[in-house]
Scaffold this motif. Structure first.
Motif, PDB file in Angstrom:
ATOM      1  N   GLU A   1      64.416  61.830 -11.841  1.00 25.63           N
ATOM      2  CA  GLU A   1      63.973  61.966 -13.231  1.00 25.63           C
ATOM      3  C   GLU A   1      62.460  61.829 -13.286  1.00 25.63           C
ATOM      4  O   GLU A   1      61.909  60.878 -12.749  1.00 25.63           O
ATOM      5  CB  GLU A   1      64.560  60.808 -14.058  1.00 25.63           C
ATOM      6  CG  GLU A   1      65.972  61.006 -14.522  1.00 25.63           C
ATOM      7  CD  GLU A   1      66.076  62.044 -15.629  1.00 25.63           C
ATOM      8  OE1 GLU A   1      65.355  61.909 -16.639  1.00 25.63           O
ATOM      9  OE2 GLU A   1      66.848  63.001 -15.463  1.00 25.63           O
ATOM     10  N   PRO A   2      61.762  62.740 -13.946  1.00 23.22           N
ATOM     11  CA  PRO A   2      60.311  62.571 -14.020  1.00 23.22           C
ATOM     12  C   PRO A   2      59.923  61.380 -14.893  1.00 23.22           C
ATOM     13  O   PRO A   2      60.494  61.174 -15.959  1.00 23.22           O
ATOM     14  CB  PRO A   2      59.817  63.889 -14.640  1.00 23.22           C
ATOM     15  CG  PRO A   2      61.006  64.503 -15.294  1.00 23.22           C
ATOM     16  CD  PRO A   2      62.222  63.984 -14.593  1.00 23.22           C
ATOM     17  N   GLY A   3      58.966  60.615 -14.432  1.00 26.02           N
ATOM     18  CA  GLY A   3      58.388  59.542 -15.234  1.00 26.02           C
ATOM     19  C   GLY A   3      57.245  60.087 -16.071  1.00 26.02           C
ATOM     20  O   GLY A   3      57.068  61.296 -16.187  1.00 26.02           O
ATOM     21  N   ARG A   4      56.445  59.190 -16.629  1.00 26.92           N
ATOM     22  CA  ARG A   4      55.413  59.627 -17.560  1.00 26.92           C
ATOM     23  C   ARG A   4      54.378  60.518 -16.886  1.00 26.92           C
ATOM     24  O   ARG A   4      54.004  61.574 -17.395  1.00 26.92           O
ATOM     25  CB  ARG A   4      54.714  58.390 -18.167  1.00 26.92           C
ATOM     26  CG  ARG A   4      53.733  58.711 -19.289  1.00 26.92           C
ATOM     27  CD  ARG A   4      52.991  57.472 -19.769  1.00 26.92           C
ATOM     28  NE  ARG A   4      52.323  56.758 -18.681  1.00 26.92           N
ATOM     29  CZ  ARG A   4      51.183  57.158 -18.103  1.00 26.92           C
ATOM     30  NH1 ARG A   4      50.583  58.259 -18.504  1.00 26.92           N
ATOM     31  NH2 ARG A   4      50.628  56.451 -17.124  1.00 26.92           N
ATOM     32  N   LYS A   5      53.915  60.108 -15.699  1.00 30.25           N
ATOM     33  CA  LYS A   5      52.848  60.872 -15.062  1.00 30.25           C
ATOM     34  C   LYS A   5      53.349  62.228 -14.571  1.00 30.25           C
ATOM     35  O   LYS A   5      52.632  63.227 -14.629  1.00 30.25           O
ATOM     36  CB  LYS A   5      52.218  60.057 -13.930  1.00 30.25           C
ATOM     37  CG  LYS A   5      51.326  58.945 -14.471  1.00 30.25           C
ATOM     38  CD  LYS A   5      50.991  57.898 -13.435  1.00 30.25           C
ATOM     39  CE  LYS A   5      49.911  58.349 -12.488  1.00 30.25           C
ATOM     40  NZ  LYS A   5      49.639  57.314 -11.458  1.00 30.25           N
ATOM     41  N   ALA A   6      54.569  62.261 -14.106  1.00 31.23           N
ATOM     42  CA  ALA A   6      55.122  63.549 -13.691  1.00 31.23           C
ATOM     43  C   ALA A   6      55.320  64.448 -14.904  1.00 31.23           C
ATOM     44  O   ALA A   6      54.991  65.646 -14.870  1.00 31.23           O
ATOM     45  CB  ALA A   6      56.436  63.341 -12.945  1.00 31.23           C
TER      46      ALA A   6
ATOM     47  N   ASP B   1      53.636  64.553 -17.504  1.00 31.16           N
ATOM     48  CA  ASP B   1      52.332  65.091 -17.923  1.00 31.16           C
ATOM     49  C   ASP B   1      52.011  66.410 -17.220  1.00 31.16           C
ATOM     50  O   ASP B   1      51.253  67.228 -17.736  1.00 31.16           O
ATOM     51  CB  ASP B   1      51.218  64.089 -17.600  1.00 31.16           C
ATOM     52  CG  ASP B   1      51.052  63.059 -18.696  1.00 31.16           C
ATOM     53  OD1 ASP B   1      51.685  63.200 -19.760  1.00 31.16           O
ATOM     54  OD2 ASP B   1      50.284  62.104 -18.483  1.00 31.16           O
ATOM     55  N   MET B   2      52.570  66.595 -16.039  1.00 31.70           N
ATOM     56  CA  MET B   2      52.296  67.836 -15.299  1.00 31.70           C
ATOM     57  C   MET B   2      53.246  68.970 -15.703  1.00 31.70           C
ATOM     58  O   MET B   2      53.088  70.105 -15.283  1.00 31.70           O
ATOM     59  CB  MET B   2      52.412  67.597 -13.782  1.00 31.70           C
ATOM     60  CG  MET B   2      51.373  66.645 -13.222  1.00 31.70           C
ATOM     61  SD  MET B   2      49.656  67.221 -13.496  1.00 31.70           S
ATOM     62  CE  MET B   2      49.165  66.181 -14.880  1.00 31.70           C
ATOM     63  N   LEU B   3      54.255  68.647 -16.512  1.00 30.23           N
ATOM     64  CA  LEU B   3      55.227  69.661 -16.924  1.00 30.23           C
ATOM     65  C   LEU B   3      55.081  70.027 -18.395  1.00 30.23           C
ATOM     66  O   LEU B   3      55.502  71.112 -18.806  1.00 30.23           O
ATOM     67  CB  LEU B   3      56.660  69.154 -16.690  1.00 30.23           C
ATOM     68  CG  LEU B   3      56.976  68.513 -15.332  1.00 30.23           C
ATOM     69  CD1 LEU B   3      58.460  68.151 -15.273  1.00 30.23           C
ATOM     70  CD2 LEU B   3      56.619  69.439 -14.190  1.00 30.23           C
ATOM     71  N   SER B   4      54.513  69.132 -19.181  1.00 34.43           N
ATOM     72  CA  SER B   4      54.546  69.332 -20.632  1.00 34.43           C
ATOM     73  C   SER B   4      53.257  69.964 -21.140  1.00 34.43           C
ATOM     74  O   SER B   4      52.177  69.696 -20.634  1.00 34.43           O
ATOM     75  CB  SER B   4      54.787  67.995 -21.332  1.00 34.43           C
ATOM     76  OG  SER B   4      53.673  67.153 -21.115  1.00 34.43           O
TER      77      SER B   4
ATOM     78  N   ARG C   1      50.491  68.399 -25.627  1.00 37.18           N
ATOM     79  CA  ARG C   1      49.280  67.698 -26.060  1.00 37.18           C
ATOM     80  C   ARG C   1      48.065  68.450 -25.566  1.00 37.18           C
ATOM     81  O   ARG C   1      47.759  68.331 -24.389  1.00 37.18           O
ATOM     82  CB  ARG C   1      49.252  66.286 -25.513  1.00 37.18           C
ATOM     83  CG  ARG C   1      50.164  65.323 -26.205  1.00 37.18           C
ATOM     84  CD  ARG C   1      50.035  63.952 -25.575  1.00 37.18           C
ATOM     85  NE  ARG C   1      50.326  63.992 -24.140  1.00 37.18           N
ATOM     86  CZ  ARG C   1      49.425  63.839 -23.172  1.00 37.18           C
ATOM     87  NH1 ARG C   1      48.174  63.618 -23.432  1.00 37.18           N
ATOM     88  NH2 ARG C   1      49.758  63.899 -21.900  1.00 37.18           N
TER      89      ARG C   1
ATOM     90  N   VAL D   1      54.457  65.933  -7.363  1.00 38.54           N
ATOM     91  CA  VAL D   1      54.368  65.465  -8.750  1.00 38.54           C
ATOM     92  C   VAL D   1      55.193  64.191  -8.941  1.00 38.54           C
ATOM     93  O   VAL D   1      54.746  63.238  -9.593  1.00 38.54           O
ATOM     94  CB  VAL D   1      54.831  66.585  -9.712  1.00 38.54           C
ATOM     95  CG1 VAL D   1      54.983  66.060 -11.130  1.00 38.54           C
ATOM     96  CG2 VAL D   1      53.845  67.757  -9.678  1.00 38.54           C
TER      97      VAL D   1
ATOM     98  N   ASP E   1      54.459  59.281  -9.963  1.00 35.01           N
ATOM     99  CA  ASP E   1      55.090  58.194 -10.717  1.00 35.01           C
ATOM    100  C   ASP E   1      55.228  56.915  -9.891  1.00 35.01           C
ATOM    101  O   ASP E   1      55.324  55.826 -10.433  1.00 35.01           O
ATOM    102  CB  ASP E   1      56.491  58.624 -11.177  1.00 35.01           C
ATOM    103  CG  ASP E   1      56.436  59.597 -12.361  1.00 35.01           C
ATOM    104  OD1 ASP E   1      55.512  59.473 -13.182  1.00 35.01           O
ATOM    105  OD2 ASP E   1      57.323  60.461 -12.438  1.00 35.01           O
TER     106      ASP E   1
ATOM    107  N   ARG F   1      43.211  68.379 -24.002  1.00 30.01           N
ATOM    108  CA  ARG F   1      44.202  67.393 -23.541  1.00 30.01           C
ATOM    109  C   ARG F   1      43.547  66.140 -23.016  1.00 30.01           C
ATOM    110  O   ARG F   1      43.993  65.022 -23.275  1.00 30.01           O
ATOM    111  CB  ARG F   1      45.077  67.994 -22.442  1.00 30.01           C
ATOM    112  CG  ARG F   1      45.864  66.891 -21.719  1.00 30.01           C
ATOM    113  CD  ARG F   1      46.903  67.398 -20.783  1.00 30.01           C
ATOM    114  NE  ARG F   1      48.158  67.564 -21.487  1.00 30.01           N
ATOM    115  CZ  ARG F   1      49.343  67.586 -20.891  1.00 30.01           C
ATOM    116  NH1 ARG F   1      49.440  67.450 -19.591  1.00 30.01           N
ATOM    117  NH2 ARG F   1      50.441  67.726 -21.584  1.00 30.01           N
TER     118      ARG F   1
END
Lengths: 514, 514
Positions: A456-461, A463-466, A469, B31, B35, B427
């Motif tokens: 499961e991607p965490g917050r930092k990962a 950030d690279m997919l979304s 923002r 990526v 995390d 961003r």
């Protein structure tokens, strides 16, 4: 006439009369020749990925190559990703890449780079013209290479002094290698397998997916009981009401493996032995089940239509053998936007004889069956997997087919790579509807994250997919490049926007906010 | 830990703690490692030219490499143009390029291409990691290559199975080759020429253009009477009040030849033997006048500052020998917008310690002298001539120097190549003012058209140079990517917009309508 003019005249004489261009100083003599020579349509792109992608789309719809005009090594480099896609699509293209005047190359000026090395990975044919008197002949050889069978990407590097010095005149294109027929033995083999019954897949690619190829395949399937599928991605596929609907091998590896599991024989009709798009831990790269035998009937440089005709004769298949397919009911959707309602709206909106360019990625994974009963159309997909292919390909398709509406469906992530396409669509008043699926994420990567075993991607990962923002405002981006657009948030709004855009001429953008 | 994590940990341990990324499926394990590992700042770009250009800007301001994360061959290809610019700027970069799992490569899946061939023209160091246990060591070797002297572009290709399989741990960077000192003989030679008087040019490049280098050159010039110039384009140059202002060799060939005509000796201080940017019919490629002798004092891998100190000592130059330069009066301009009023507004607006990224091309050709008396700042230029360098370089500079305002000046044609940069600026809330000079033409090509002897452009040629149909709306483009902007049409408006944007934090765009 100088070398540049001899090249422009040679291209036009050989039927290469459309040039997608992003020129620089070293290409100014080619540009100047456009004023003196009638018959070359030159279309400006503000980024080279637009230029090369447009040439791909042009070839797919026209069947003959356009040329590109690119500025030295970096200009070519910006076009490589879409040349990669074009190469995988089997599109013929003649790239004209400017180069410094030959004595200037050794000076290592800022723009100097190894252009041939940059061209090699995507070009089947490469030549640097040594002087102005060779340019016409080299141009003719490039066209012959681009038109050969299978079509190729040919890159002619044009030094500035070869462009500006005196030339001898125009050259003739000779010796484009011709498409061989087909192998009667391979067809005999295919017929034998089909007659032996049970568990056979006819896997279609290339020209097998033209209207005629599909009709022949429908007869063969109806007669022999074989299954028919298309490859996961196809450069161009005839679809819609009255045409034989075939499913594609699914992209997700587990679904693909399941889809092919029933087959003990796969007959390749201009298709490739099916492979996974990516590798995944502990999963196979080749998709055929264990023990399944793969037989090639035709390859990309063979006459697939003639071969299918012979095969139909060999198994005794006639047009009336084709099994009727259940027509799906078409109606404008209402309510919330979701992949199902989006697909129904698109199916309703596709006008007769439209060209659909599909880079809808994750949003569009289910678009295929619901659009099978749309008006007859051609469906173009990304063959090389390098995203940002669709908006340029839509340009090329619209220029190749000015009487056909082009619908370009693209994810927001993909659309960003070559968004400069919108400007060219506006400048050329191209009849293209760009539908941007704005889910504000590289959604396919969100799925693949799991798929490759990364958990499961965490917050930092994430950030690279979304892409949320800031959110991209596609209506503003369209406006910035002269393409009117509107954003929709419901199926009703989407339906209305599609209906309106279909009824109008010229480029339009619809941002589908998901 | 898997190979990807061993790589991330190795990069961080070696001081490579910033990653400009546009990842895909094959890079998901890298990526995912973000995390689990503290200390890597990962910055998303929505196009790879943004990513590689940002790494260039980062190196120029920080002096140590960042890494990039790119998706297979096409992802690398999209980044090549700005890698070309970075290579010519002497920037060290570690590219991490994903690759299919090694057994998958032979399947020729859609995204398969010859990544090493694509990397070669711009990379001094290339390696494909053969397995997960090699990845950390290969990563350390890539960092060593990027940090060597002179700095290099190193490309590490990371197969997916090497990323996801078990690794041994972290590796140490060893053996980055060290900058040699300098050649005492070359300095003796330079001193002899300087003492012999008359007609000598000290041509500065690289580290000679730091504040210290310029101060030493000022003393030497004051003491010996030699002239000092900088190369036409410079990766980074210390400028502004209190710093020695040196002119650059002009870009237009005739002006360049005139500027160098007086010299019988040119001493190269980390500069190159000057050449024309392009070749022109019947004009020389090398800019030095006939009979002029060129002497190299230091090369790019030598210690130019130490060498200048020794040279100053050898000729007896002291700081007080520097001749005072006439300070130009600074005032906000009023009236119409033109290159002169624009330059004065910029000179007023540059804040103390700003970073100016200059891709103003034709509009900015005269910006250099009027900004010499601005507050102290660094001035970054395009070293490889591939346009679309500035907006990404501004990202890298802003991330390397979060306390410094970045002013990015860019022509509208150039800004289109990598306009996705604006989104990353939004961003990351980067403190960048992007000033777009909107003249709606590739104005430089309009000049070059004549220059290469192509005469006057007619209608069809002008279509390839002009960007006016439709006009680009940069305020809308900025809005589309989350960057607030405004358009200005007078010097007064421009001055006010600059003053406001300078006083605020975060990205701003100003469209200068000319």
């Amino acid at each position: 006439m100088n070398g540049a003019e001899s090249l422009v005249r040679t291209l036009i004489k050989s039927g290469v009369d459309t040039c997608f261009a992003n020129p620089g100083t070293s290409e100014m003599h080619f540009v100047a020749a456009l004023d003196r020579v009638e018959g070359m349509r030159c279309v400006l792109g503000l980024f080279e990925g637009v230029v090369t992608g447009a040439a791909d789309g042009y070839f797919r719809m026209k069947g003959t190559p356009a040329c590109t005009l690119l500025h030295l090594g970096p200009g070519l480099a910006n076009g490589i990703a879409n040349l990669h896609n074009a190469r995988k699509a089997g599109s013929g293209i003649v790239n004209i890449v400017g180069q410094h005047a030959i004595p200037h190359i050794e000076c290592n000026a800022p723009l100097t780079s190894d252009i041939e090395a940059l061209a090699r990975p995507m070009s089947a044919w490469i030549r640097t013209s040594p002087d102005s008197r060779s340019v016409a002949r080299d141009g003719a050889a490039a066209v012959a290479a681009a038109k050969s069978s299978p079509p190729q990407i040919a890159t002619l590097i044009l030094p500035a002094d070869a462009a500006w010095s005196e030339a001898d005149g125009v050259a003739e294109v000779t010796g484009a290698s011709q498409r061989p027929d087909y192998s009667p033995q391979a067809i005999d083999g295919a017929a034998r397998i089909l007659r032996s019954g049970g568990g056979t897949l006819l896997l279609l690619g290339g020209r097998a997916l033209t209207e005629r190829g599909l009709a022949l395949a429908a007869g063969i399937a109806g007669n022999t009981g074989c299954q028919v599928m298309a490859e996961t991605y196809n450069a161009r596929m005839a679809r819609g009401r009255g045409r034989f609907f075939v499913e594609r091998i699914p992209y997700p590896i587990d679904q693909a493996l399941r889809a092919l599991k029933p087959f003990s024989n796969i007959i390749l009709v201009e298709a490739d032995d099916p492979v996974a798009f990516f590798a995944y831990p502990d999963k196979p790269s080749r998709l055929k089940p264990e023990g399944c035998e793969v037989h090639r009937m035709t390859a990309k440089d063979e006459n697939t239509i003639a071969a299918l005709e012979v095969l139909a004769g060999a198994v005794g298949a006639r047009p009336r053998d084709a099994k009727p397919q259940q027509p799906m009911e078409l109606a404008w959707p209402t309510g919330p936007l979701n992949p199902a309602s989006i697909a129904r709206a698109i199916a309703m909106a596709i006008p007769e004889n439209a060209v659909v360019v599909d880079e809808s990625i994750s949003t569009g994974r289910g678009f295929f069956p619901p659009t099978a009963c749309a008006a007859p159309h051609d469906w173009l997909q990304n063959m090389g997997g390098s995203i940002g292919f669709s908006t340029p390909v839509a340009i090329g398709a619209a220029i190749a087919c000015p009487d056909r509406k082009v619908i370009c469906m693209v994810g927001d992530g993909s659309a960003m790579y070559t968004l400069q396409s919108l400007w060219t669509q506006a400048r050329e008043s191209l009849d293209v509807i760009t539908v941007v699926f704005s889910n504000r994420i590289y959604q396919i990567l969100r799925g693949e994250f799991d798929g490759v075993g990364a958990g499961e991607p965490g917050r930092k990962a994430m950030d690279m997919l979304s892409l949320d923002r800031p959110p991209l405002d596609w209506v503003a981006l369209g406006k910035g490049m002269g393409v009117p657009g509107r954003a929709v948030t419901t199926a009703d709004e989407f339906s209305m926007a599609l209906a309106e855009a279909s009824a109008e001429q010229g480029p339009r953008l619809i941002e589908v906010q998901m």
